[in-house]
Motif scaffolding. Structure first.
Motif, PDB file in Angstrom:
ATOM      1  N   TYR A  10       0.791  -1.243  -0.040  1.00 44.81           N
ATOM      2  CA  TYR A  10      -0.095   0.010   0.064  1.00 44.81           C
ATOM      3  C   TYR A  10       0.702   1.303  -0.009  1.00 44.81           C
ATOM      4  CZ  TYR A  10      -4.467  -2.792   0.569  1.00 44.81           C
ATOM      5  OH  TYR A  10      -5.313  -3.616   0.464  1.00 44.81           O
ATOM      6  N   ALA A  11       2.336   1.205  -0.242  1.00 41.72           N
ATOM      7  CA  ALA A  11       2.898   2.285  -0.217  1.00 41.72           C
ATOM      8  C   ALA A  11       2.547   3.566  -1.245  1.00 41.72           C
ATOM      9  CB  ALA A  11       4.486   2.053  -0.244  1.00 41.72           C
ATOM     10  N   SER A  12       2.281   3.154  -2.277  1.00 40.13           N
ATOM     11  CA  SER A  12       1.819   3.891  -3.258  1.00 40.13           C
ATOM     12  C   SER A  12       0.614   4.440  -3.270  1.00 40.13           C
ATOM     13  CB  SER A  12       2.277   3.488  -4.817  1.00 40.13           C
ATOM     14  OG  SER A  12       1.527   2.189  -5.066  1.00 40.13           O
ATOM     15  N   ALA A  13      -0.442   3.862  -2.528  1.00 36.38           N
ATOM     16  CA  ALA A  13      -1.841   4.051  -2.349  1.00 36.38           C
ATOM     17  C   ALA A  13      -2.482   4.944  -1.308  1.00 36.38           C
ATOM     18  CB  ALA A  13      -2.630   2.838  -2.606  1.00 36.38           C
ATOM     19  N   TRP A  14      -1.768   4.529  -0.176  1.00 38.24           N
ATOM     20  CA  TRP A  14      -2.229   5.199   1.177  1.00 38.24           C
ATOM     21  C   TRP A  14      -1.004   6.027   1.798  1.00 38.24           C
ATOM     22  CZ3 TRP A  14      -3.637   0.362   4.370  1.00 38.24           C
ATOM     23  CH2 TRP A  14      -4.721  -0.159   3.555  1.00 38.24           C
ATOM     24  N   PRO A  15      -1.544   7.173   2.411  1.00 36.89           N
ATOM     25  CA  PRO A  15      -0.611   7.979   3.229  1.00 36.89           C
ATOM     26  C   PRO A  15       0.022   7.178   4.455  1.00 36.89           C
ATOM     27  CG  PRO A  15      -2.954   8.461   3.624  1.00 36.89           C
ATOM     28  CD  PRO A  15      -2.876   7.558   2.673  1.00 36.89           C
ATOM     29  N   GLU A  16       1.247   7.689   4.674  1.00 36.45           N
ATOM     30  CA  GLU A  16       1.916   7.338   5.767  1.00 36.45           C
ATOM     31  C   GLU A  16       1.329   7.104   7.197  1.00 36.45           C
ATOM     32  OE1 GLU A  16       6.076   8.650   6.626  1.00 36.45           O
ATOM     33  OE2 GLU A  16       6.114   9.092   4.707  1.00 36.45           O
ATOM     34  N   LEU A  17       0.275   7.692   7.291  1.00 35.47           N
ATOM     35  CA  LEU A  17      -0.595   7.702   8.576  1.00 35.47           C
ATOM     36  C   LEU A  17      -1.293   6.384   8.523  1.00 35.47           C
ATOM     37  CD1 LEU A  17      -1.281   9.108  11.172  1.00 35.47           C
ATOM     38  CD2 LEU A  17      -3.276  10.228   9.899  1.00 35.47           C
ATOM     39  N   GLN A  18      -1.862   5.956   7.524  1.00 31.45           N
ATOM     40  CA  GLN A  18      -2.563   4.630   7.524  1.00 31.45           C
ATOM     41  C   GLN A  18      -1.628   3.514   7.160  1.00 31.45           C
ATOM     42  OE1 GLN A  18      -4.973   6.034   4.062  1.00 31.45           O
ATOM     43  NE2 GLN A  18      -6.571   4.809   5.140  1.00 31.45           N
ATOM     44  N   LEU A  19      -0.249   3.659   7.477  1.00 31.03           N
ATOM     45  CA  LEU A  19       0.668   2.542   7.167  1.00 31.03           C
ATOM     46  C   LEU A  19       1.578   2.379   8.563  1.00 31.03           C
ATOM     47  CD1 LEU A  19       2.098   3.385   3.608  1.00 31.03           C
ATOM     48  CD2 LEU A  19       0.579   1.613   4.237  1.00 31.03           C
ATOM     49  N   THR A  20       1.158   2.929   9.474  1.00 34.03           N
ATOM     50  CA  THR A  20       1.736   2.495  10.638  1.00 34.03           C
ATOM     51  C   THR A  20       1.457   1.193  11.484  1.00 34.03           C
ATOM     52  OG1 THR A  20      -0.019   3.573  12.235  1.00 34.03           O
ATOM     53  CG2 THR A  20       1.820   4.941  11.444  1.00 34.03           C
ATOM     54  N   ASP A  21       2.331   0.676  12.346  1.00 37.20           N
ATOM     55  CA  ASP A  21       1.980  -0.556  12.621  1.00 37.20           C
ATOM     56  C   ASP A  21       0.580  -0.584  13.564  1.00 37.20           C
ATOM     57  OD1 ASP A  21       4.247  -1.543  11.648  1.00 37.20           O
ATOM     58  OD2 ASP A  21       5.207  -1.795  13.705  1.00 37.20           O
ATOM     59  N   HIS A  35       3.597 -11.529   1.069  1.00 36.36           N
ATOM     60  CA  HIS A  35       2.226 -11.229   0.950  1.00 36.36           C
ATOM     61  C   HIS A  35       2.500 -10.176  -0.319  1.00 36.36           C
ATOM     62  CE1 HIS A  35       2.440 -12.290   5.047  1.00 36.36           C
ATOM     63  NE2 HIS A  35       1.340 -12.647   4.855  1.00 36.36           N
ATOM     64  N   ILE A  36       1.800 -10.431  -1.313  1.00 40.16           N
ATOM     65  CA  ILE A  36       2.128  -9.607  -2.782  1.00 40.16           C
ATOM     66  C   ILE A  36       0.805  -8.720  -3.051  1.00 40.16           C
ATOM     67  CG2 ILE A  36       4.063 -10.845  -3.308  1.00 40.16           C
ATOM     68  CD1 ILE A  36       2.313 -12.507  -5.083  1.00 40.16           C
ATOM     69  N   ALA A  37      -0.433  -8.917  -2.537  1.00 39.78           N
ATOM     70  CA  ALA A  37      -1.437  -8.174  -2.836  1.00 39.78           C
ATOM     71  C   ALA A  37      -2.435  -8.373  -1.790  1.00 39.78           C
ATOM     72  CB  ALA A  37      -2.067  -9.063  -4.170  1.00 39.78           C
ATOM     73  N   ALA A  38      -3.192  -7.314  -1.749  1.00 37.38           N
ATOM     74  CA  ALA A  38      -4.266  -7.292  -0.600  1.00 37.38           C
ATOM     75  C   ALA A  38      -5.627  -6.519  -1.291  1.00 37.38           C
ATOM     76  CB  ALA A  38      -3.631  -6.540   0.507  1.00 37.38           C
ATOM     77  N   ALA A  39      -6.739  -7.019  -0.531  1.00 38.41           N
ATOM     78  CA  ALA A  39      -7.923  -6.190  -0.759  1.00 38.41           C
ATOM     79  C   ALA A  39      -8.767  -6.235   0.424  1.00 38.41           C
ATOM     80  CB  ALA A  39      -8.646  -6.792  -2.025  1.00 38.41           C
ATOM     81  N   LEU A  40      -9.814  -5.457   0.581  1.00 43.89           N
ATOM     82  CA  LEU A  40     -10.918  -5.519   1.628  1.00 43.89           C
ATOM     83  C   LEU A  40     -12.128  -5.857   1.129  1.00 43.89           C
ATOM     84  CD1 LEU A  40     -10.274  -2.131   3.583  1.00 43.89           C
ATOM     85  CD2 LEU A  40      -9.307  -4.416   4.198  1.00 43.89           C
ATOM     86  N   THR A  57      -5.116  -3.814  -4.316  1.00 46.31           N
ATOM     87  CA  THR A  57      -3.828  -3.457  -4.705  1.00 46.31           C
ATOM     88  C   THR A  57      -3.010  -4.710  -4.961  1.00 46.31           C
ATOM     89  OG1 THR A  57      -4.073  -1.460  -3.575  1.00 46.31           O
ATOM     90  CG2 THR A  57      -1.856  -1.901  -4.226  1.00 46.31           C
ATOM     91  N   VAL A  58      -2.199  -4.865  -5.905  1.00 42.58           N
ATOM     92  CA  VAL A  58      -1.034  -5.748  -6.062  1.00 42.58           C
ATOM     93  C   VAL A  58       0.328  -4.685  -5.878  1.00 42.58           C
ATOM     94  CG1 VAL A  58      -0.102  -7.175  -7.676  1.00 42.58           C
ATOM     95  CG2 VAL A  58      -2.657  -6.985  -7.629  1.00 42.58           C
ATOM     96  N   ARG A  59       1.307  -5.627  -5.325  1.00 43.71           N
ATOM     97  CA  ARG A  59       2.679  -4.698  -5.086  1.00 43.71           C
ATOM     98  C   ARG A  59       3.112  -4.611  -6.513  1.00 43.71           C
ATOM     99  NH1 ARG A  59       7.984  -6.649  -2.027  1.00 43.71           N
ATOM    100  NH2 ARG A  59       9.064  -4.973  -2.422  1.00 43.71           N
ATOM    101  N   ASP A  60       3.649  -3.373  -6.777  1.00 47.38           N
ATOM    102  CA  ASP A  60       4.263  -2.844  -7.922  1.00 47.38           C
ATOM    103  C   ASP A  60       5.237  -3.845  -8.573  1.00 47.38           C
ATOM    104  OD1 ASP A  60       3.072  -0.427  -7.548  1.00 47.38           O
ATOM    105  OD2 ASP A  60       4.748   0.786  -6.957  1.00 47.38           O
ATOM    106  N   LEU A  61       6.069  -4.629  -7.990  1.00 51.53           N
ATOM    107  CA  LEU A  61       6.917  -5.510  -8.433  1.00 51.53           C
ATOM    108  C   LEU A  61       6.380  -6.710  -9.051  1.00 51.53           C
ATOM    109  CD1 LEU A  61       9.766  -4.938  -5.698  1.00 51.53           C
ATOM    110  CD2 LEU A  61       9.583  -4.179  -7.921  1.00 51.53           C
ATOM    111  N   THR A  62       4.944  -7.065  -8.687  1.00 50.12           N
ATOM    112  CA  THR A  62       4.513  -8.302  -9.089  1.00 50.12           C
ATOM    113  C   THR A  62       3.208  -7.949  -9.998  1.00 50.12           C
ATOM    114  OG1 THR A  62       3.145  -8.400  -7.040  1.00 50.12           O
ATOM    115  CG2 THR A  62       5.166  -9.562  -6.983  1.00 50.12           C
ATOM    116  N   ARG A  63       3.249  -6.810 -10.435  1.00 53.15           N
ATOM    117  CA  ARG A  63       1.848  -6.707 -11.437  1.00 53.15           C
ATOM    118  C   ARG A  63       2.269  -7.200 -12.764  1.00 53.15           C
ATOM    119  NH1 ARG A  63       0.738  -0.512  -9.580  1.00 53.15           N
ATOM    120  NH2 ARG A  63      -0.123  -1.071  -7.704  1.00 53.15           N
TER     121      ARG A  63
END
Length: 137
Positions: free
Chosen positions: A23-34, A57-62, A76-82
């Motif tokens: 989710y690095a390219s899709a979400w702001p840093e605030l949503q990427l905290t532990d 883990h290479i892709a995720a969805a809700l 979202t699918v991780r950039d490297l594995t699209r």
């Protein structure tokens, strides 16, 4: 190792690391905290599903189900594995999960940033209806 899709039941360090990459390219840093990611994994609806290959883990969805409709978001699918079939596999598995839980339709709404995703949805059999992309299961 085989590609698999599942709903994580517990938080593992590798899952947190991988979700940050997905989710690095899709979400702001605030949503990427532990803390934020732990909350996302623990929530019941929508439920987080991830695709895993070679212990990463290479892709995720809700996915949430309301009545007969499954709602898909944050796909979202991780950039490297699209462009390797991961998104197709994840979406197909989510459709099967939704159908098994009683959904007859699956739908998603795309924001402006996600518009390139519409071509993928068309290829997967989705049609635009009133601003949503839908498919009968």
């Amino acid at each position: 190792m085989r590609l698999s899709v599942f709903h994580p039941q517990q938080v593992e360090p590798q899952l947190l690391i991988d979700l940050k990459k997905i989710y690095a390219s899709a979400w702001p840093e605030l949503q990427l905290t532990d803390l934020a990611l732990n909350s996302l994994i623990a929530q019941k609806s929508p439920s987080l599903y991830v695709a895993m290959f070679n212990e990463r883990h290479i892709a995720a969805a809700l996915l949430s189900i309301e009545g007969n409709t499954a709602n898909l978001s944050q796909f979202t699918v991780r950039d490297l594995t699209r462009r390797r079939g991961v998104g197709k596999y994840l979406l197909t598995q989510l459709e099967l999960i939704a159908k098994a839980q009683g959904a007859t339709t699956i739908a998603t709404t795309l924001n402006e940033q996600e518009q390139p995703f519409s071509g993928f949805l068309v290829a997967m059999g989705y049609q635009e209806q009133h601003g949503k992309w839908c498919k009968t299961l």
